[in-house]
Motif scaffolding. Structure first.
Motif, PDB file in Angstrom:
ATOM      1  N   TYR A  16       0.885  -1.103   0.132  1.00 17.63           N
ATOM      2  CA  TYR A  16      -0.030  -0.109  -0.131  1.00 17.63           C
ATOM      3  C   TYR A  16       0.816   1.375  -0.032  1.00 17.63           C
ATOM      4  CZ  TYR A  16      -3.771  -3.156   1.613  1.00 17.63           C
ATOM      5  OH  TYR A  16      -4.533  -4.142   1.393  1.00 17.63           O
ATOM      6  N   ARG A  17       0.309   2.360  -0.822  1.00 15.25           N
ATOM      7  CA  ARG A  17       1.240   3.397  -1.016  1.00 15.25           C
ATOM      8  C   ARG A  17       0.305   4.551  -0.565  1.00 15.25           C
ATOM      9  NH1 ARG A  17       6.255   1.876  -3.182  1.00 15.25           N
ATOM     10  NH2 ARG A  17       6.197   0.160  -4.234  1.00 15.25           N
ATOM     11  N   ASN A  18       0.650   5.154   0.547  1.00 15.69           N
ATOM     12  CA  ASN A  18      -0.106   6.645   0.501  1.00 15.69           C
ATOM     13  C   ASN A  18      -1.705   6.048   0.951  1.00 15.69           C
ATOM     14  OD1 ASN A  18       1.897   8.564   0.538  1.00 15.69           O
ATOM     15  ND2 ASN A  18       1.816   8.199  -1.818  1.00 15.69           N
ATOM     16  N   GLY A  19      -1.842   4.945   1.353  1.00 18.06           N
ATOM     17  CA  GLY A  19      -3.219   4.360   1.898  1.00 18.06           C
ATOM     18  C   GLY A  19      -3.958   3.767   0.862  1.00 18.06           C
ATOM     19  N   GLU A  20      -3.216   3.511  -0.144  1.00 27.74           N
ATOM     20  CA  GLU A  20      -3.750   2.814  -1.586  1.00 27.74           C
ATOM     21  C   GLU A  20      -3.206   1.496  -1.823  1.00 27.74           C
ATOM     22  OE1 GLU A  20      -6.635   3.820  -2.979  1.00 27.74           O
ATOM     23  OE2 GLU A  20      -6.874   5.645  -1.842  1.00 27.74           O
ATOM     24  N   LEU A  28      -5.871   2.840   5.063  1.00 27.91           N
ATOM     25  CA  LEU A  28      -6.712   3.615   4.315  1.00 27.91           C
ATOM     26  C   LEU A  28      -6.986   4.937   4.878  1.00 27.91           C
ATOM     27  CD1 LEU A  28      -9.539   1.196   2.751  1.00 27.91           C
ATOM     28  CD2 LEU A  28      -7.395   1.663   1.924  1.00 27.91           C
ATOM     29  N   GLN A  29      -6.956   4.917   6.116  1.00 29.12           N
ATOM     30  CA  GLN A  29      -7.058   6.311   6.872  1.00 29.12           C
ATOM     31  C   GLN A  29      -5.815   6.786   7.440  1.00 29.12           C
ATOM     32  OE1 GLN A  29     -10.482   6.351   7.173  1.00 29.12           O
ATOM     33  NE2 GLN A  29     -10.612   4.382   6.519  1.00 29.12           N
ATOM     34  N   LYS A  46      -3.025   6.632   5.863  1.00 29.43           N
ATOM     35  CA  LYS A  46      -2.186   6.803   4.691  1.00 29.43           C
ATOM     36  C   LYS A  46      -0.351   6.971   4.754  1.00 29.43           C
ATOM     37  CE  LYS A  46      -5.930   9.514   2.865  1.00 29.43           C
ATOM     38  NZ  LYS A  46      -6.771   8.337   1.931  1.00 29.43           N
ATOM     39  N   SER A  65       3.070   6.247   3.901  1.00 32.78           N
ATOM     40  CA  SER A  65       3.977   6.595   2.905  1.00 32.78           C
ATOM     41  C   SER A  65       4.196   5.065   2.075  1.00 32.78           C
ATOM     42  CB  SER A  65       5.496   7.171   2.566  1.00 32.78           C
ATOM     43  OG  SER A  65       6.111   6.152   3.805  1.00 32.78           O
TER      44      SER A  65
END
Length: 255
Positions: free
Chosen positions: A83-87, A228-229, A231, A233
């Motif tokens: 996951y990068r920046n919550g995605e 997801l909250q 986020k 890096s």
């Protein structure tokens, strides 16, 4: 097969499927890896939410071999998610290209650990019988916030025959480090699940609702929801259903 043999197959990328049902009686764990700057907040998140995030071990920054297994956490799980920046960005079979020396890894208890006890108690594990990854669902059960980490609980679902409900509750309750007793049974809509045939993670399982009840256990995929909250890096986790198999026998089994 022994845990070390299974892990070697994962390392060689010769086996990449779910670890449910493998190495009976051995502890399995979820994995969460974060840059050190996020580690304290996540540690506090686990402490405040022990049901979905029961800590088994926390590795030092940059450490790749845990105490609980003679394993390399960069290669010895069958699948990882990044996951990068919550995605969510990608699923990989090893972490060689993304590993950083400041990574702190958390190993979190997994309900796969007690599945053998359920089967031994005569309780079928339908996801194993149907060769599927256990279904997991986002819920509306709120978690206690810690720093940047917050969100709702993720649960895994197993359909339990109605006449074996008491046995399933009693058996799983013994495994506190593997989520313990369920958080809900019956009516999935009560915890925000609209359709049991559309899991957020894993695969749907067929069962007869007239003779079995859907039972929900807290799940170590919860941190992926919390990411997801927060986020961060970058955040690395196991792929749902694809755990670290450790060398430790769970003490709740006789031998």
């Amino acid at each position: 097969m022994k845990p070390v043999e299974e892990r070697l197959l994962f390392r060689k990328e010769e086996k990449t499927g779910t670890t449910s049902g493998l190495c009976e009686k051995y502890v399995q764990t979820n994995l969460v890896t974060l840059p050190k700057e996020y580690a304290f907040d996540f540690l506090l998140f686990c402490i405040r939410n022990p049901k979905p995030c029961p800590l088994v071990e926390v590795l030092e920054a940059g450490q790749t071999v845990p105490e609980i297994a003679d394993a390399d956490i960069r290669t010895d799980l069958p699948r990882y998610r990044i996951y990068r920046n919550g995605e969510f960005t990608e699923e990989v079979l090893n972490l060689s290209e993304v590993w950083q020396d400041d990574f702190v890894t958390f190993l979190i208890g997994c309900s796969f650990t007690f599945e053998t006890a359920l089967v031994t108690g005569g309780i079928p594990m339908l996801h194993q019988d149907q060769e599927k990854v256990v279904p997991m669902f986002n819920t509306n059960i709120p978690l206690e916030k810690a720093g940047r980490f917050e969100g709702d609980m993720v649960v895994s679902m197993r359909a339990i025959p109605n006449n074996l409900m008491d046995e399933a509750l009693e058996i799983s309750e013994r495994f506190g480090q593997a989520h313990g007793s369920p958080v809900h049974a019956g009516h999935p809509k009560d915890i925000g699940i609209a359709d049991l045939q559309k899991p957020d993670y894993g695969e749907p399982v067929d069962f007869d609702p007239a003779s079995s009840t859907p039972v929900f256990w807290a799940c170590g995929v919860t941190p992926q929801n919390a990411a997801l909250q927060a986020k961060p890096s970058i955040m690395i986790t196991h792929a749902p259903g694809h755990m670290l198999i450790t060398d430790q026998l769970d003490p709740n089994y006789d031998s």
